[in-house]
Scaffold this active site. Structure first.
Site, PDB file in Angstrom:
ATOM      1  N   GLY A   1       0.685  -1.204  -0.198  1.00  0.00           N
ATOM      2  CA  GLY A   1      -0.094   0.022   0.073  1.00  0.00           C
ATOM      3  C   GLY A   1       0.886   1.295  -0.086  1.00  0.00           C
ATOM      4  O   GLY A   1       0.281   2.323  -0.346  1.00  0.00           O
ATOM      5  N   ILE A   2       2.030   1.235   0.519  1.00  0.00           N
ATOM      6  CA  ILE A   2       2.997   2.603   0.516  1.00  0.00           C
ATOM      7  C   ILE A   2       3.552   2.764  -1.022  1.00  0.00           C
ATOM      8  O   ILE A   2       4.030   3.758  -1.191  1.00  0.00           O
ATOM      9  CB  ILE A   2       3.904   2.556   1.452  1.00  0.00           C
ATOM     10  CG1 ILE A   2       5.047   1.544   0.972  1.00  0.00           C
ATOM     11  CG2 ILE A   2       3.480   2.094   2.910  1.00  0.00           C
ATOM     12  CD1 ILE A   2       6.441   1.651   1.839  1.00  0.00           C
TER      13      ILE A   2
ATOM     14  N   PRO B   1       1.161  -1.888  -8.650  1.00  0.00           N
ATOM     15  CA  PRO B   1      -0.147  -2.685  -7.999  1.00  0.00           C
ATOM     16  C   PRO B   1      -0.084  -3.352  -6.802  1.00  0.00           C
ATOM     17  O   PRO B   1       1.024  -3.861  -6.667  1.00  0.00           O
ATOM     18  CB  PRO B   1      -0.795  -3.198  -9.189  1.00  0.00           C
ATOM     19  CG  PRO B   1       0.471  -3.787  -9.674  1.00  0.00           C
ATOM     20  CD  PRO B   1       1.516  -2.597  -9.877  1.00  0.00           C
ATOM     21  N   ASP B   2      -1.087  -3.284  -6.088  1.00  0.00           N
ATOM     22  CA  ASP B   2      -0.872  -4.169  -4.794  1.00  0.00           C
ATOM     23  C   ASP B   2      -1.477  -5.497  -5.238  1.00  0.00           C
ATOM     24  O   ASP B   2      -1.690  -5.680  -6.416  1.00  0.00           O
ATOM     25  CB  ASP B   2      -1.898  -3.604  -3.718  1.00  0.00           C
ATOM     26  CG  ASP B   2      -3.407  -3.607  -3.906  1.00  0.00           C
ATOM     27  OD1 ASP B   2      -3.817  -4.149  -5.336  1.00  0.00           O
ATOM     28  OD2 ASP B   2      -4.146  -2.859  -3.072  1.00  0.00           O
ATOM     29  N   PHE B   3      -1.497  -6.349  -4.407  1.00  0.00           N
ATOM     30  CA  PHE B   3      -1.946  -7.777  -4.703  1.00  0.00           C
ATOM     31  C   PHE B   3      -3.536  -8.193  -4.833  1.00  0.00           C
ATOM     32  O   PHE B   3      -4.186  -8.709  -5.715  1.00  0.00           O
ATOM     33  CB  PHE B   3      -1.113  -8.731  -3.913  1.00  0.00           C
ATOM     34  CG  PHE B   3       0.229  -9.014  -4.160  1.00  0.00           C
ATOM     35  CD1 PHE B   3       0.514 -10.079  -5.044  1.00  0.00           C
ATOM     36  CD2 PHE B   3       1.117  -8.086  -4.028  1.00  0.00           C
ATOM     37  CE1 PHE B   3       1.851 -10.307  -5.552  1.00  0.00           C
ATOM     38  CE2 PHE B   3       2.560  -8.133  -4.658  1.00  0.00           C
ATOM     39  CZ  PHE B   3       2.643  -9.337  -5.415  1.00  0.00           C
ATOM     40  N   ARG B   4      -4.051  -7.559  -3.689  1.00  0.00           N
ATOM     41  CA  ARG B   4      -5.664  -8.135  -3.545  1.00  0.00           C
ATOM     42  C   ARG B   4      -6.683  -7.272  -3.689  1.00  0.00           C
ATOM     43  O   ARG B   4      -7.893  -7.519  -3.580  1.00  0.00           O
ATOM     44  CB  ARG B   4      -5.605  -8.361  -1.821  1.00  0.00           C
ATOM     45  CG  ARG B   4      -4.610  -9.653  -1.612  1.00  0.00           C
ATOM     46  CD  ARG B   4      -4.691  -9.960   0.022  1.00  0.00           C
ATOM     47  NE  ARG B   4      -3.686 -10.963   0.286  1.00  0.00           N
ATOM     48  CZ  ARG B   4      -3.888 -12.419  -0.066  1.00  0.00           C
ATOM     49  NH1 ARG B   4      -5.178 -12.751  -0.519  1.00  0.00           N
ATOM     50  NH2 ARG B   4      -3.248 -13.176   0.215  1.00  0.00           N
TER      51      ARG B   4
ATOM     52  N   ASN C   1       7.775  -5.197   0.894  1.00  0.00           N
ATOM     53  CA  ASN C   1       7.996  -5.195  -0.596  1.00  0.00           C
ATOM     54  C   ASN C   1       9.378  -5.392  -1.164  1.00  0.00           C
ATOM     55  O   ASN C   1      10.240  -5.513  -0.665  1.00  0.00           O
ATOM     56  CB  ASN C   1       7.891  -3.509  -0.968  1.00  0.00           C
ATOM     57  CG  ASN C   1       6.540  -3.011  -0.403  1.00  0.00           C
ATOM     58  OD1 ASN C   1       5.443  -3.731  -0.116  1.00  0.00           O
ATOM     59  ND2 ASN C   1       6.344  -1.775  -0.119  1.00  0.00           N
TER      60      ASN C   1
ATOM     61  N   ASP D   1      10.356  -3.878  -4.157  1.00  0.00           N
ATOM     62  CA  ASP D   1      10.215  -2.900  -5.233  1.00  0.00           C
ATOM     63  C   ASP D   1      11.708  -2.123  -5.133  1.00  0.00           C
ATOM     64  O   ASP D   1      12.113  -1.507  -5.999  1.00  0.00           O
ATOM     65  CB  ASP D   1       9.254  -2.053  -5.538  1.00  0.00           C
ATOM     66  CG  ASP D   1       8.844  -1.274  -4.259  1.00  0.00           C
ATOM     67  OD1 ASP D   1       9.597  -1.090  -3.209  1.00  0.00           O
ATOM     68  OD2 ASP D   1       7.640  -1.241  -4.147  1.00  0.00           O
TER      69      ASP D   1
ATOM     70  N   HIS E   1      10.514 -10.145   2.536  1.00  0.00           N
ATOM     71  CA  HIS E   1      10.325 -11.079   1.369  1.00  0.00           C
ATOM     72  C   HIS E   1      11.275 -10.876  -0.093  1.00  0.00           C
ATOM     73  O   HIS E   1      10.837 -11.261  -1.071  1.00  0.00           O
ATOM     74  CB  HIS E   1       9.014 -10.562   0.666  1.00  0.00           C
ATOM     75  CG  HIS E   1       7.626 -10.998   1.818  1.00  0.00           C
ATOM     76  ND1 HIS E   1       6.462 -10.539   1.902  1.00  0.00           N
ATOM     77  CD2 HIS E   1       7.927 -11.797   2.824  1.00  0.00           C
ATOM     78  CE1 HIS E   1       5.885 -10.933   2.766  1.00  0.00           C
ATOM     79  NE2 HIS E   1       6.581 -11.632   3.480  1.00  0.00           N
TER      80      HIS E   1
ATOM     81  N   THR F   1      -0.562  -2.449   4.568  1.00  0.00           N
ATOM     82  CA  THR F   1      -0.464  -4.041   4.644  1.00  0.00           C
ATOM     83  C   THR F   1      -1.616  -4.612   5.027  1.00  0.00           C
ATOM     84  O   THR F   1      -2.233  -3.896   5.847  1.00  0.00           O
ATOM     85  CB  THR F   1       0.733  -4.458   5.428  1.00  0.00           C
ATOM     86  OG1 THR F   1       0.774  -5.749   5.563  1.00  0.00           O
ATOM     87  CG2 THR F   1       0.745  -3.865   6.891  1.00  0.00           C
ATOM     88  N   SER F   2      -1.909  -5.723   4.399  1.00  0.00           N
ATOM     89  CA  SER F   2      -3.243  -6.166   5.100  1.00  0.00           C
ATOM     90  C   SER F   2      -2.903  -7.146   5.983  1.00  0.00           C
ATOM     91  O   SER F   2      -3.870  -7.732   6.698  1.00  0.00           O
ATOM     92  CB  SER F   2      -3.761  -7.219   3.844  1.00  0.00           C
ATOM     93  OG  SER F   2      -2.781  -8.203   3.556  1.00  0.00           O
TER      94      SER F   2
ATOM     95  N   CYS G   1      -2.218   6.176   2.322  1.00  0.00           N
ATOM     96  CA  CYS G   1      -1.001   6.127   3.209  1.00  0.00           C
ATOM     97  C   CYS G   1      -0.251   7.529   2.843  1.00  0.00           C
ATOM     98  O   CYS G   1       0.389   7.705   4.031  1.00  0.00           O
ATOM     99  CB  CYS G   1      -0.166   4.810   2.719  1.00  0.00           C
ATOM    100  SG  CYS G   1      -0.837   3.233   3.255  1.00  0.00           S
TER     101      CYS G   1
END
Length: 389
Positions: free
Chosen positions: A86-87, A94-97, A168, A170, A187, A262-263, A324
């Site tokens: 989300g940041i 893009p995010d994932f969900r 992230n 990235d 990750h 973050t979820s 955010c």
């Protein structure tokens, strides 16, 4: 059990005495073992549910204003940031969900058996092409760190950042100015890549991987021709050792957790919110509330420490709901840092705009030394955001 009889011979009496003593010892040992088990259960309930433990309230109110006053106090000297995709969404990643714009909702063209397969190590080793096609697609233009990234940098510059734990991949935290020692890339990262052969494991640079991605060829090891994979953590792989070693030292001394974008659905990252001392305040900046684990379920699964924003027992958790970047600007404003933050974003983005685009060839980038050099800023702006969820 037989007791000593005065009519017994002395050796018989002695044997019965010893038997009685042994039996008493066994009983005492059993009682001690039972007590130890009860202590363990009591401690488990206490740590998970906050029963019988000292929970000092450090925020004068459970609002963003209360958090800002706490940050400005002498009691807040070490802040840990926990961040997710989300940041980076305002950077174009893009995010994932998210139901329509999230990564998992837009993978039909890759003909995957299921969306998550694109990040599963077993599938990747057999079919690496979809991942690298996605990698190129998610590499358009120059991704710039967001206001959130630069807010974390401000925390560092003001001597308040203990560590940034990021989901992230990235590398935008690095582009924003955080050093490797400031980061735990839980990750993994595109910063380096390795041959997937366990007998080889040759290391490759970010520049080398970028060149392969944009030439639309599957990266193959120059030694053994096995597929080369960026050092991101796929499903089925272990998290970096640094993730676990830093947890041991960081979370015993943290004064404030700031959780952003973050979820909190991926373990073990999601469990980090429960690692801080019970009095440590926790600020969530996110589009929706998350991390509210049921205490009994958390106890059974060992994931205690769920967020509590709304109950009468709430004493340390604050949720600021929305974008955010706007949340960071609002907090910076309360801290008197807003202009400083906005100036930093403008200055750094202007500098990035002078850099060549990510598809530009980089002389010497095909070299693959064992140890990666520090990449240029344009090389470090890579790929998509959070590791698969």
């Amino acid at each position: 059990m037989a007791e000593p009889d005065p009519s017994d011979p002395p050796e018989t009496q002695a044997g019965k005495v010893q038997e009685a003593q042994d039996s008493d010892s066994d009983s005492e040992a059993g009682a001690a073992g039972g007590e130890a088990e009860m202590d363990f259960l009591r401690n488990l309930f206490s740590q998970t549910l906050g029963l019988g433990t000292q929970k000092e309230r450090l925020l004068d109110e459970l609002t963003l204003e209360g958090v800002s006053r706490y940050i400005q106090s002498d009691r807040c000297r070490r802040i840990i940031c926990l961040v997710g995709a989300g940041i980076s969404t305002s950077a174009g990643i893009p995010d994932f969900r998210s139901p329509t714009t999230g990564l998992y909702a837009n993978l039909e063209k890759y003909r995957l058996p299921y969306p998550e397969a694109i990040f599963e190590i077993g599938y990747f080793k057999k079919h690496p092409e979809p991942f690298f096609a996605l990698a190129k697609e998610l590499y358009p233009g120059q991704f710039k760190p967001t206001t959130c990234h630069y807010f974390i940098r401000l925390l560092k510059e003001k001597g308040l950042l203990l560590r940034c734990y990021t989901q992230n991949i990235d590398t935008l935290e690095r582009v924003a100015g955080l050093e490797p020692e400031d980061l735990v890339e839980a990750h993994g990262t595109f910063y380096t890549s390795h041959c997937t052969s366990s007998q080889c494991r040759r290391e490759y640079t970010l520049g080398w991987m970028k060149e392969k991605i944009f030439s639309e060829e599957t990266p193959k090891c120059e030694n053994c021709q096995s597929v080369v994979k960026p050092d991101i953590v796929f499903f089925g792989e272990n998290l970096p050792a640094r993730f676990f070693s830093c947890i041991q030292s960081d979370f015993t001394k943290v004064d404030l957790l700031i959780i952003m974008g973050t979820s909190l659905q991926v373990q073990p990252f999601a469990s980090l919110i429960g690692k801080a001392p019970l009095s440590t305040p926790r600020l969530l900046i996110n589009k929706e509330k998350t991390g509210q684990t049921d205490p009994f379920l958390g106890m059974m699964m060992g994931l205690g420490g769920g967020m509590d924003f709304d109950s009468k027992k709430a004493y340390r958790d604050v949720a600021w709901l929305g974008d955010c970047d706007q949340g960071c600007l609002a907090l910076a404003d309360l801290l008197g840092w807003k202009k400083e933050l906005e100036d930093l974003v403008r200055k750094e983005h202007a500098s990035i705009d002078t850099q060549p685009g990510p598809g530009t060839s980089n002389p010497g980038s095909a070299a693959s030394p064992r140890k990666s050099p520090v990449p240029t800023k344009e090389e470090a702006k890579t790929m998509e955001g959070e590791k698969p969820q």
